[in-house]
Every structure is written in structure tokens, then in C-alpha cells.
Design a protein around this motif. Structure first.
Motif, mmCIF file in Angstrom:
data_model
loop_
_atom_site.group_PDB
_atom_site.id
_atom_site.type_symbol
_atom_site.label_atom_id
_atom_site.label_comp_id
_atom_site.label_asym_id
_atom_site.label_seq_id
_atom_site.Cartn_x
_atom_site.Cartn_y
_atom_site.Cartn_z
ATOM 1 N N UNK A 89 -13.392 6.632 -6.605
ATOM 2 C CA UNK A 89 -12.493 5.488 -6.490
ATOM 3 C C UNK A 89 -11.216 5.935 -5.807
ATOM 4 N N UNK A 90 -10.536 4.984 -5.194
ATOM 5 C CA UNK A 90 -9.275 5.296 -4.528
ATOM 6 C C UNK A 90 -8.200 4.414 -5.143
ATOM 7 N N UNK A 91 -7.064 5.024 -5.458
ATOM 8 C CA UNK A 91 -5.973 4.240 -6.044
ATOM 9 C C UNK A 91 -4.752 4.328 -5.146
ATOM 10 N N UNK A 92 -4.296 3.159 -4.682
ATOM 11 C CA UNK A 92 -3.142 3.077 -3.781
ATOM 12 C C UNK A 92 -3.589 2.788 -2.359
ATOM 13 N N UNK A 100 -8.232 6.030 4.601
ATOM 14 C CA UNK A 100 -9.408 6.604 3.917
ATOM 15 C C UNK A 100 -10.511 5.564 3.741
ATOM 16 N N UNK A 101 -10.118 4.343 3.389
ATOM 17 C CA UNK A 101 -11.133 3.309 3.169
ATOM 18 C C UNK A 101 -11.869 3.003 4.468
ATOM 19 N N UNK A 102 -11.136 2.962 5.551
ATOM 20 C CA UNK A 102 -11.792 2.685 6.831
ATOM 21 C C UNK A 102 -12.684 3.846 7.264
ATOM 22 N N UNK A 103 -12.284 5.034 6.918
ATOM 23 C CA UNK A 103 -13.068 6.216 7.282
ATOM 24 C C UNK A 103 -14.270 6.338 6.343
ATOM 25 N N UNK A 104 -13.992 6.202 5.072
ATOM 26 C CA UNK A 104 -14.992 6.220 3.986
ATOM 27 C C UNK A 104 -16.096 7.275 4.073
ATOM 28 N N UNK A 105 -15.758 8.426 4.568
ATOM 29 C CA UNK A 105 -16.615 9.605 4.433
ATOM 30 C C UNK A 105 -18.067 9.362 4.826
ATOM 31 N N UNK A 107 -19.650 10.228 7.394
ATOM 32 C CA UNK A 107 -20.295 11.415 7.955
ATOM 33 C C UNK A 107 -20.661 12.421 6.870
ATOM 34 N N UNK A 108 -20.038 12.252 5.728
ATOM 35 C CA UNK A 108 -20.266 13.186 4.626
ATOM 36 C C UNK A 108 -21.124 12.434 3.622
ATOM 37 N N UNK A 109 -22.454 12.550 3.763
ATOM 38 C CA UNK A 109 -23.292 11.508 3.184
ATOM 39 C C UNK A 109 -23.555 11.571 1.681
ATOM 40 N N UNK A 110 -22.862 12.415 0.951
ATOM 41 C CA UNK A 110 -23.101 12.379 -0.496
ATOM 42 C C UNK A 110 -21.934 11.842 -1.313
ATOM 43 N N UNK A 111 -20.862 11.434 -0.645
ATOM 44 C CA UNK A 111 -19.772 10.791 -1.391
ATOM 45 C C UNK A 111 -19.427 9.476 -0.722
ATOM 46 N N UNK A 112 -19.031 8.515 -1.535
ATOM 47 C CA UNK A 112 -18.578 7.263 -0.933
ATOM 48 C C UNK A 112 -17.546 6.632 -1.846
ATOM 49 N N UNK A 113 -16.563 6.004 -1.242
ATOM 50 C CA UNK A 113 -15.559 5.306 -2.038
ATOM 51 C C UNK A 113 -16.172 3.962 -2.439
ATOM 52 N N UNK A 114 -16.369 3.791 -3.730
ATOM 53 C CA UNK A 114 -17.059 2.592 -4.212
ATOM 54 C C UNK A 114 -16.091 1.435 -4.425
ATOM 55 N N UNK A 115 -14.868 1.733 -4.865
ATOM 56 C CA UNK A 115 -13.870 0.677 -5.064
ATOM 57 C C UNK A 115 -12.470 1.255 -4.990
ATOM 58 N N UNK A 126 -8.936 -8.237 -1.559
ATOM 59 C CA UNK A 126 -9.382 -8.051 -0.171
ATOM 60 C C UNK A 126 -10.472 -6.968 -0.143
ATOM 61 N N UNK A 127 -11.019 -6.769 1.037
ATOM 62 C CA UNK A 127 -12.021 -5.728 1.217
ATOM 63 C C UNK A 127 -11.606 -4.934 2.447
ATOM 64 N N UNK A 128 -11.578 -3.631 2.338
ATOM 65 C CA UNK A 128 -11.182 -2.804 3.485
ATOM 66 C C UNK A 128 -12.283 -1.786 3.754
ATOM 67 N N UNK A 129 -12.760 -1.786 4.983
ATOM 68 C CA UNK A 129 -13.860 -0.885 5.332
ATOM 69 C C UNK A 129 -15.068 -1.098 4.410
ATOM 70 N N UNK A 130 -15.262 -2.322 3.971
ATOM 71 C CA UNK A 130 -16.407 -2.636 3.099
ATOM 72 C C UNK A 130 -16.178 -2.303 1.629
ATOM 73 N N UNK A 131 -14.962 -1.833 1.297
ATOM 74 C CA UNK A 131 -14.666 -1.439 -0.089
ATOM 75 C C UNK A 131 -13.775 -2.508 -0.744
ATOM 76 N N UNK A 132 -14.175 -3.041 -1.890
ATOM 77 C CA UNK A 132 -13.350 -4.052 -2.559
ATOM 78 C C UNK A 132 -12.089 -3.441 -3.172
ATOM 79 N N UNK A 133 -10.976 -4.182 -3.059
ATOM 80 C CA UNK A 133 -9.714 -3.733 -3.665
ATOM 81 C C UNK A 133 -9.463 -4.575 -4.919
ATOM 82 N N UNK A 134 -9.370 -3.897 -6.068
ATOM 83 C CA UNK A 134 -9.167 -4.588 -7.340
ATOM 84 C C UNK A 134 -7.763 -4.345 -7.872
#
Ligand code: ATP
Length: 217
Positions: A89-92, A100-105, A107-115, A126-134
């Protein structure tokens, strides 16, 4: 290839993703073997260190032959759990967080920012780079205790209290991009990346040391 991973020194473990990325490229280009000198040149780690690192993996290079790329790749894939997706998860969601959300790792295929979480009403929902912001006030509700890693890109003064909440929720690791030094219980791992300090120290090294010394990590 059965081994006790706790025997791998931390400095070696930190270089694993670097080796892994390079070996994937080598494999993709059809190469079967690689020497420690070639590896050293590509990843900028001296070849004695590479040989020592690889000896922990049970990979013994042969003189004049080098290392078997397939063997190493399958080792790294297992060790780095490439088959298992780790949610982060990413906070801030400020300038850095958004990047980071737009990049969302990807290329590094075993981690992903889920929210992601923020307190700014304009960003929540909103949603940034496909990641929901709560809403950060609903962190406990969304996290549900099964996310092991958090990236912190909030202002420094907010970092510790958010960290305390993450600890309560059973977080295992925090990648801290804020300038704040975090207090966490011993079983939680934090990696601190203070970009301003890194840049300042690079400039300092360039000014005060020769390139050769400065580039030794
Ligand atoms: P921006 O241009 O969006 O302000 P920034 O990176 O320059 O971004 P910062 O002040 O560092 O701004 O804030 C980063 C993000 O953290 C912002 O989206 C902000 O809304 C959010 N934020 C600020 N305080 C908190 C807090 N206590 N908890 C969670 N998020 C916070």
C-alpha cells in the motif's frame, strides 16, 4: 537448491534483485553462461563480491566457463518468490506518491501497489495509475491485516503516527521516503530512502573524493 535463506548475509540479499534483473536480460538475449567479470561490469559490483555472493547460492563458477544462466535464474526466481505477488500500500498521494502510482513497479513483476491512502478530499475516491485512493481514516477497514508492505510518501510530521497504525495492523515492512526517522518494534523492517540526503551525499562525494573511491558502495 534447498538452503537456509537466513544464512545469506543481508548485504548479499540486497543485491539479489539487481543480479536477477540482469540475468533475466541475459536469458532473454539467449545467453547460456556469464562470467563474474561480465556480471561485474554490468551491475557495477566487484567480481570478488559477486563470486562470494554466488557461493552462498550454491552457484560455483568454473574457470573459463562462468556461471550457468538458467541455474542462477531459477534460483533467483525461487528465492525472490517471483510467483507470489506481494501487495503493497502507498500512503500519501502527493507529487512523489503519484509518480509511484503511475509507475507501479510493472517491470518488477512480483510487487504491486494495491491501494493508496490520503487525507485530501480531492484525492480520495480517485484512481491513479489504476490504483484506488482511499480515505486514510478508513485504513483499518481497507487493509484488513493482510498487506505486508507500505510505502510512506507523506509529510515528515505525519510519518510516525501513521507508522504506529500500520504496526497495529500487522505491517511487516515499511519503505520510508519521508525525512523522518521511524520508531518501530524490532520485528518490523524499515528501509529509509531520503532522496534529499542521497542527492546531497552524492554531491559531497563528488567534491571530496576521487571517482574511484566515491563509486565503491
Ligand atoms: P502535493 O503537491 O500534492 O501537495 P507534495 O508531495 O508536495 O504533494 P506533501 O505535503 O509532501 O505534498 O504531501 C504528500 C501527500 O500526503 C499529499 O497528498 C497530502 O495530502 C498527504 N498528506 C498530508 N498529511 C497527511 C496525513 N497526515 N496523512 C496522510 N496523508 C497526508
Amino acid at each position: 537448491m534447498n538452503m537456509d535463506h537466513s544464512k545469506i548475509p543481508q548485504a548479499t540479499a540486497k543485491r539479489l534483485p539487481l543480479y536477477y534483473r540482469f540475468l533475466k536480460n541475459l536469458h532473454a538475449s539467449g545467453k547460456q553462461r556469464v562470467s563474474s567479470a561480465e556480471l561485474s561490469d554490468a551491475v557495477k559490483v566487484d567480481s570478488a563480491t559477486i563470486r562470494r555472493d554466488f557461493s552462498y547460492f550454491g552457484a560455483l563458477g568454473k574457470k573459463g566457463y562462468g556461471y550457468n544462466v538458467n541455474y542462477l535464474l531459477s534460483f533467483f526466481r525461487k528465492t525472490l518468490d517471483q510467483d507470489e505477488m506481494t501487495d503493497v500500500i502507498l500512503i500519501g498521494v502527493g507529487n512523489l506518491g503519484t509518480a509511484f502510482l503511475n509507475y507501479n513497479f510493472i517491470k518488477n513483476n512480483n510487487t504491486r501497489i494495491a491501494m493508496a491512502f490520503d487525507i485530501n478530499k480531492d484525492k480520495i475516491g480517485t484512481e491513479i495509475g489504476g490504483v484506488p485512493v482511499y480515505d486514510l481514516n478508513k485504513l483499518e477497514e481497507h487493509m484488513g491485516g493482510n498487506i505486508p508492505v507500505a510505502i510512506l510518501t507523506v509529510p515528515a510530521q505525519a510519518a510516525q503516527s501513521i507508522t504506529d497504525r500500520l504496526v497495529e495492523l500487522g505491517i511487516r515492512g515499511i519503505l520510508n521516503f519521508t525525512p523522518a526517522r521511524l520508531n518501530v518494534p524490532e520485528h518490523i523492517r524499515t528501509h529509509h530512502i531520503d532522496l534529499a540526503v542521497e542527492l546531497q551525499s552524492l554531491v559531497y562525494f563528488l567534491k571530496h573524493y576521487s571517482m574511484k573511491e566515491g563509486s565503491v558502495k
